[in-house]
Motif scaffolding. Structure first.
Motif, short mmCIF file in Angstrom:
data_model
loop_
_atom_site.label_atom_id
_atom_site.label_comp_id
_atom_site.label_asym_id
_atom_site.label_seq_id
_atom_site.Cartn_x
_atom_site.Cartn_y
_atom_site.Cartn_z
N GLY A 16 -18.26 11.96 -57.38
CA GLY A 16 -18.90 13.21 -57.10
C GLY A 16 -17.88 14.13 -56.91
N LYS A 17 -16.87 14.47 -57.65
CA LYS A 17 -15.78 15.39 -57.61
C LYS A 17 -15.80 16.23 -58.57
N LYS A 18 -14.89 17.30 -58.51
CA LYS A 18 -14.65 18.31 -59.62
C LYS A 18 -13.77 17.45 -60.81
N GLY A 19 -13.67 18.01 -61.80
CA GLY A 19 -13.18 17.27 -62.90
C GLY A 19 -12.34 18.56 -63.89
N SER A 20 -12.36 18.12 -65.32
CA SER A 20 -11.86 18.96 -66.20
C SER A 20 -12.82 19.63 -67.04
N TYR A 21 -12.79 20.88 -67.45
CA TYR A 21 -13.57 21.66 -68.31
C TYR A 21 -12.74 22.14 -69.38
N GLY A 22 -13.23 22.06 -70.59
CA GLY A 22 -12.64 22.79 -71.66
C GLY A 22 -11.84 22.12 -72.49
N ASN A 23 -11.53 22.56 -73.86
CA ASN A 23 -10.37 21.66 -74.65
C ASN A 23 -9.08 21.71 -73.85
N GLN A 24 -8.77 22.80 -73.46
CA GLN A 24 -7.48 23.00 -72.71
C GLN A 24 -7.32 22.08 -71.48
N GLY A 25 -8.40 21.91 -70.74
CA GLY A 25 -8.12 21.07 -69.67
C GLY A 25 -8.04 22.01 -68.38
N ALA A 26 -9.18 22.75 -67.77
CA ALA A 26 -8.98 23.58 -66.63
C ALA A 26 -9.91 22.78 -65.81
N ILE A 27 -9.61 23.06 -64.28
CA ILE A 27 -10.43 22.45 -63.57
C ILE A 27 -11.84 23.09 -63.56
N SER A 28 -12.69 22.06 -63.25
CA SER A 28 -14.17 22.54 -63.37
C SER A 28 -14.60 23.36 -62.04
N HIS A 29 -15.46 24.15 -62.02
CA HIS A 29 -15.84 25.19 -61.02
C HIS A 29 -16.80 24.37 -60.10
N ASP A 30 -17.44 23.13 -60.69
CA ASP A 30 -18.24 22.39 -59.85
C ASP A 30 -17.97 20.82 -59.99
N THR A 31 -18.55 20.25 -59.30
CA THR A 31 -18.64 18.60 -59.54
C THR A 31 -19.28 18.42 -60.85
N ILE A 32 -18.71 17.08 -61.45
CA ILE A 32 -19.03 16.85 -62.69
C ILE A 32 -20.36 16.00 -62.64
N LEU A 33 -21.39 16.73 -63.70
CA LEU A 33 -22.61 16.03 -63.72
C LEU A 33 -22.83 15.15 -64.94
N LEU A 34 -24.03 14.73 -64.89
CA LEU A 34 -24.04 13.49 -65.94
C LEU A 34 -24.20 14.23 -67.51
N GLU A 35 -24.75 15.57 -67.22
CA GLU A 35 -24.68 16.24 -68.72
C GLU A 35 -23.49 16.62 -69.01
N ASP A 36 -22.53 17.05 -68.22
CA ASP A 36 -21.22 17.19 -68.63
C ASP A 36 -20.42 15.96 -69.35
N LEU A 37 -21.13 14.93 -69.27
CA LEU A 37 -20.36 13.70 -69.88
C LEU A 37 -21.25 13.23 -71.33
N GLN A 38 -22.03 14.08 -71.79
CA GLN A 38 -23.02 13.56 -72.94
C GLN A 38 -22.33 14.31 -74.08
N TYR A 39 -22.50 13.47 -75.43
CA TYR A 39 -22.05 14.07 -76.65
C TYR A 39 -23.16 15.12 -77.16
N ASN A 40 -24.39 14.80 -76.96
CA ASN A 40 -25.24 15.43 -77.38
C ASN A 40 -25.99 16.36 -76.43
N SER A 41 -25.42 16.65 -75.39
CA SER A 41 -26.16 17.52 -74.20
C SER A 41 -26.16 19.09 -74.37
#
Length: 402
Positions: free
Chosen positions: A210-235
């Motif tokens: 339930g923590k923040k993670g990485s966002y974007g191809n270049q890898g910036a810290i995410s603004h919010d906690t990582i959600l299920l939809e952030d982990l899906q290919y087809n989301s």
């Protein structure tokens, strides 16, 4: 079916040290997600069983009628379409590379194209047996990979701080590790190439905690906690700049509203489609309510109101078109729900679940059903509630509607 602990034990028995000598240096990659891992694992299981084969190549699995049917939900066209070659090459190759790295498949390095073989059918079945298990598997492999490669402290430091500086430190340490132990970036130097590997590990671990993670191809810290939809290919992309989220509303609430407002985009996600398909097959295309021939997989708690329940089997019941569009949704209005019939369907679903569990089949999980009830009714039923306690709870709610 294997338990979570048995899968963890299996992974801990594998040698997961990443070295330049390893011929498979990319166990994680850019397009490796829980839904495409789920789909490819299912393709491999069904194709090898149907065709009665032991060895197979990536292309054999990729360009097969079973795969063509299972990937339709992605809306990317046929697997036989040459214009989609680059897309599908990665779609099938990356999960197969991960499965071979972690000992689920073997990969013959002496032959090109590589020939694969199933080493552990039980683990492969675990991955595609239920929608949440492919995600669990990716969390487990990320944890074990970090542990065996002495990376856990780097991740723990970031997750304990969740700052831009701690994220930069994590990226730096992972970048050094990947460049020291693989040949990635040697032939075609690319400062962002290592992030394609470690972004996936970061986000699976972040979601689990339930923590923040990485966002974007270049890898910036995410603004919010990582959600299920952030982990899906087809989301759908739920990030603020893509969905125009108002500043005064939470991401979780906006996600629900955004989902409800997509009137023109009715595409189901992979897990939802897979869960519906599995429920239909498990119940032999017979209504769980009346026993009549049926083909409507109905969300007991509507997916527009409860998007996180849309792919949970215990919230999907097989009913006839009449039961669906005449009773469950009066006058065919899918925005309305008959509350009494909803509870009757829940009682019938409970009976289906108990019957299958008593047959030593783990297709359903009673705790998942309790989760559905707690979410749908905003209740706090005990996770260990018995069948009778659950049924009494439902009957009491039904009586309040009379």
């Amino acid at each position: 079916m294997l338990s979570d602990d048995e899968v963890k034990s299996f992974l801990s028995s594998q040698n997961l040290k990443l070295t330049k000598k390893n011929s498979n240096p990319r166990p994680f990659d850019q397009k490796l997600t829980m839904d495409n891992l789920y789909t490819v694992a299912k393709c491999i299981s069904e194709i090898t069983k149907k065709d009665k084969i032991d060895h197979f190549t990536k292309s054999y699995i990729w360009k097969h009628d079973v795969s063509d049917e299972l990937v339709k939900i992605y809306g990317k066209g046929s697997v036989y379409d040459e214009n989609k070659k680059n897309e599908y090459d990665k779609f099938f190759a990356q999960p197969m590379n991960l499965l071979s790295y972690f000992g689920v498949l073997s990969r013959d390095e002496k032959k090109i194209p590589h020939k694969f073989k199933i080493l552990d059918q039980n683990v492969l079945s675990y991955i595609h047996s239920q929608s949440d298990r492919s995600l669990k598997f990716l969390v487990f492999v990320s944890q074990e990979f970090a542990k065996q490669n002495n990376l856990s402290n780097y991740f723990n430091d970031f997750f304990s701080k969740e700052t831009s500086d701690s994220f930069k430190d994590l990226r730096t340490n992972l970048d050094i590790f990947i460049r020291a132990n693989t040949n990635i970036g040697e032939r075609r130097p690319n400062p962002h190439e290592p992030s394609r590997i470690y972004n996936k590990i970061i986000n699976h671990l972040a979601y689990d905690l339930g923590k923040k993670g990485s966002y974007g191809n270049q890898g910036a810290i995410s603004h919010d906690t990582i959600l299920l939809e952030d982990l899906q290919y087809n989301s759908k992309n739920w990030h603020d700049h893509d969905t125009r989220k108002p500043k005064d509303i939470s991401r979780a609430e906006w996600r629900k509203l955004y989902y409800q407002n997509q009137e023109k985009n009715k595409k189901e996600d992979v897990f939802e489609n897979g869960a519906k398909r599995d429920v239909k097959e498990k119940h032999n295309h017979l209504s769980e309510y009346s026993g009549e021939k049926a083909n409507h997989a109905h969300h007991i708690f509507p997916k527009g109101d409860f998007p996180d329940l849309r792919y949970i089997r215990e919230n999907i019941i097989l009913i006839t078109s009449g039961e669906h569009l005449d009773i469950a949704h009066p006058m065919g209005n899918v925005k309305k729900v008959d509350k009494k019939f909803q509870i009757n369907l829940l009682i019938k679903k409970l009976e289906s679940i108990i019957k299958i569990i008593n047959g030593n089949d783990d297709f359903y999980n009673l705790k998942n059903f309790i989760k559905v009830l707690n979410t749908g009714f905003n209740e706090q039923l005990d996770d260990n509630a018995s069948e009778n306690e659950i049924k009494d709870f439902l009957i009491k709610r039904l009586k309040t509607l009379n």
